[in-house]
Write a protein that holds these residues in place. Structure first.
Motif, PDB file in Angstrom:
ATOM      1  N   CYS A   1       0.839  -1.209   0.000  1.00  0.00           N
ATOM      2  CA  CYS A   1       0.000   0.000   0.000  1.00  0.00           C
ATOM      3  C   CYS A   1       0.869   1.252   0.000  1.00  0.00           C
ATOM      4  N   ASP A   2       1.922   1.254   0.797  1.00  0.00           N
ATOM      5  CA  ASP A   2       2.795   2.414   0.891  1.00  0.00           C
ATOM      6  C   ASP A   2       3.504   2.690  -0.432  1.00  0.00           C
TER       7      ASP A   2
ATOM      8  N   ASN B   1       1.022   3.781  -3.090  1.00  0.00           N
ATOM      9  CA  ASN B   1       0.646   5.152  -2.792  1.00  0.00           C
ATOM     10  C   ASN B   1       1.704   6.120  -3.295  1.00  0.00           C
TER      11      ASN B   1
ATOM     12  N   ILE C   1       0.023   7.314  -6.806  1.00  0.00           N
ATOM     13  CA  ILE C   1      -0.710   8.528  -6.459  1.00  0.00           C
ATOM     14  C   ILE C   1       0.224   9.727  -6.355  1.00  0.00           C
ATOM     15  N   ARG C   2       1.271   9.602  -5.556  1.00  0.00           N
ATOM     16  CA  ARG C   2       2.148  10.755  -5.323  1.00  0.00           C
ATOM     17  C   ARG C   2       2.893  11.170  -6.592  1.00  0.00           C
TER      18      ARG C   2
ATOM     19  N   VAL D   1      -9.192  10.935  -4.753  1.00  0.00           N
ATOM     20  CA  VAL D   1      -7.855  10.328  -4.762  1.00  0.00           C
ATOM     21  C   VAL D   1      -7.064  10.816  -3.560  1.00  0.00           C
ATOM     22  N   GLN D   2      -7.289  12.054  -3.151  1.00  0.00           N
ATOM     23  CA  GLN D   2      -6.615  12.582  -1.979  1.00  0.00           C
ATOM     24  C   GLN D   2      -7.038  11.815  -0.718  1.00  0.00           C
TER      25      GLN D   2
ATOM     26  N   VAL E   1      -8.021   8.611  -0.706  1.00  0.00           N
ATOM     27  CA  VAL E   1      -7.361   7.308  -0.836  1.00  0.00           C
ATOM     28  C   VAL E   1      -5.891   7.441  -0.454  1.00  0.00           C
ATOM     29  N   TYR E   2      -5.275   8.543  -0.854  1.00  0.00           N
ATOM     30  CA  TYR E   2      -3.879   8.789  -0.505  1.00  0.00           C
ATOM     31  C   TYR E   2      -3.699   8.812   1.014  1.00  0.00           C
TER      32      TYR E   2
ATOM     33  N   PHE F   1      -4.132   5.187   2.397  1.00  0.00           N
ATOM     34  CA  PHE F   1      -2.976   4.350   2.066  1.00  0.00           C
ATOM     35  C   PHE F   1      -1.726   4.787   2.828  1.00  0.00           C
ATOM     36  N   GLU F   2      -1.628   6.080   3.116  1.00  0.00           N
ATOM     37  CA  GLU F   2      -0.473   6.549   3.880  1.00  0.00           C
ATOM     38  C   GLU F   2      -0.524   6.000   5.310  1.00  0.00           C
TER      39      GLU F   2
ATOM     40  N   GLY G   1       0.208   2.296   5.098  1.00  0.00           N
ATOM     41  CA  GLY G   1       1.604   2.066   4.743  1.00  0.00           C
ATOM     42  C   GLY G   1       2.565   2.209   5.900  1.00  0.00           C
TER      43      GLY G   1
END
Length: 144
Positions: free
Chosen positions: A24-25, A28, A32-33, A60-61, A63-64, A67-68, A71
């Motif tokens: 996940c990390d 992400n 995403i990043r 998406v933000q 989800v970010y 996931f952060e 992670g």
């Protein structure tokens, strides 16, 4: 398979939790990043999303953020498993040498010498903790 006394999670289950967390990390960070948020990244690597951003960026933000959080679970679990392995190993010297070999491989894999030697010590950081644990157990045994 590892034996379990019926309480809590086995080491095998913890490894899978940590691996999924690490996945996940990394997803992400890479997807995403570097992908979705790349146009909104400032020079200092902070993300600045303007008010007129496309509508799909805000979900998406979220989800970010999720996931952060997921992670960041992996590293403490891996350190716990590393410590457990160190405490229950037959040869602590061999265990530390294996960690050192992994640190050397991690230093050169993927980066091909672009980073300095300080990243070797970051990769070997868990072994520093284990050496301190080993010294602490030796001091405790001497004081008895």
């Amino acid at each position: 398979m590892e034996k379990s006394c019926g309480k809590g999670l086995s080491g095998f289950a913890l490894k899978y939790i940590a691996m999924v967390s690490m996945l996940c990390d990394h997803a992400n960070f890479l997807v995403i990043r570097r992908g979705v948020f790349a146009p909104y990244t400032a020079a200092d690597d902070s993300i600045l999303i303007p008010a007129d951003a496309p509508a799909g960026v805000l979900p998406v933000q979220r989800v970010y953020g999720i996931f952060e959080i997921l992670g960041h679970i992996g590293f403490p679990v891996f350190i716990f498993l590393l410590t457990e392995g160190f405490l229950h190993t037959r040869s602590r010297k061999r265990y530390l040498l294996t960690l050192a070999a992994f640190a050397v491989l991690a230093r050169y894999s993927g980066q091909r010498g672009r980073r300095g030697w300080k990243y070797f010590f970051y990769a070997f950081y868990p072994a520093h903790f284990l050496v301190l644990l080993w010294i602490g157990k030796w001091i405790a045994a001497q004081s008895l």
